[in-house]
Motif scaffolding. Structure first.
Motif: not given
Length: 350
Positions: A231-235
């Motif tokens: 989820e973090m990497a997607a942003y």
């Protein structure tokens, strides 16, 4: 003027009923009957002696809403019966560059806090809003225009509201901006509400999956569980601005990596232990910045209150009696509140 209050005589003592003295109303003073006072985590730190320099007896409270009961003969902005607020400051030098710019929170001689600040009034330090009444210099009193039934939920705006509003405004948050709010607590929940009302695309960050729906209900457009690496990497490289409200030591790099070039992450929580040193290369190679922000000046606090009244924004609160403050502190330490306790000061007469 003798006033009933709730405070502590030592760091290891429970809060208890005490009688304190408020000064007579001077030419530039406003006397206020306090209706409600929010409970900030700073109150707990100060009264428990977790911050250096606590002066006892300590009466905390800097999220105050009440009604004017008297004004000095040089006061023109307020009248008896007005609904008003008092935040974290009750005075400053009013002559330095910061004060001249309406940024009293950065007073170069140090602002006077609503409690635990030096004063000529007995007992030599200020006493806060866990009390029936307070007398405050008119320049540090704010007009409240919310509906009467909203006043308890307005109280936390005087700290949690302005602490998030000031950086959102300073870094020009608004339409077309993607904004992250880290931490969904007393400060963070106000950050989500305000950033949403300012027109930004708001992404809330929480460590708890259980807060996902809560954050959406507060106005977030999306929610990221920060413990989820995918989820973090997607942003990555998505945010113009991140407001980090977390007051515990944590890895800042996880969030700076989400900033666009020229993006800024602003910290408003002071951790008990320092954050791990950030990766400087991640800042240099994307011209990113890590900044800080402290509460807000009187003018911008009034701006925030007026904006919130216009938009119908208040804090999410749980009302308590003054007698329940120690139990509330215990729950705060476990993050067991959605999202701010507020004292009904009428219970001080019980």
């Amino acid at each position: 003027m003798s006033t009933k209050a709730y405070g502590a005589y030592a760091a290891d003592k429970p809060l208890e009923p005490i009688a304190i003295e408020r000064r007579p109303v001077g030419a530039h003073d406003v006397a206020i009957a306090i209706a409600y006072c929010g409970v900030c985590h700073s109150d707990l730190h100060q009264v428990r002696g977790e911050w250096n320099g606590t002066l006892y007896p300590c009466v905390p409270g800097h999220e105050i809403v009440g009604h004017v009961t008297a004004v000095g003969d040089q006061v023109s902005k307020f009248s008896v019966g007005d609904v008003v607020g008092v935040g974290c400051m009750v005075d400053s030098c009013q002559s330095c560059a910061s004060c001249d710019e309406g940024l009293e929170q950065y007073c170069e001689k140090g602002f006077i806090g609503t409690y635990n600040g030096a004063t000529n009034d007995a007992p030599g330090h200020t006493m806060g809003g866990y009390a029936q009444a307070i007398v405050v210099k008119d320049d540090f009193v704010l007009k409240v225009s919310h509906a009467p039934e909203q006043l308890a939920a307005v109280a936390p705006l005087l700290c949690a509201g302005i602490t998030t509003w000031s950086p959102l405004r300073h870094w020009n948050v608004g339409p077309g901006k993607t904004v992250g709010i880290v931490g969904i607590g007393g400060l963070g929940h106000m950050g989500v509400k305000l950033a949403h009302a300012l027109g930004a695309h708001v992404v809330a960050f929480t460590t708890s999956e259980a807060k996902r729906q809560d954050a959406l209900d507060l106005g977030a457009d999306a929610v990221v569980v920060s413990r989820n690496a995918d989820e973090m990497a997607a942003y990555a490289d998505k945010f113009d601005f991140i407001l980090n409200t977390v007051a515990a030591s944590h890895d800042l790099d996880a969030f700076t990596a989400l900033l666009k070039r020229d993006g800024t992450m602003t910290l408003v929580g002071v951790p008990e232990h320092g954050h791990p040193a950030p990766n400087v290369a991640a800042l240099i190679f994307r011209r990113r910045a890590i900044a800080g922000s402290l509460i807000g000046g009187i003018a911008e606090t009034q701006e925030m209150l007026d904006f919130c009244a216009e938009k119908g924004i208040t804090a999410e609160i749980e009302m308590i009696a003054a007698q329940d403050i120690d139990a509330a502190y215990a729950r705060m330490q476990k993050s067991d509140v959605k999202y701010r306790f507020v004292i009904d000061n009428a219970t001080l007469t019980d």
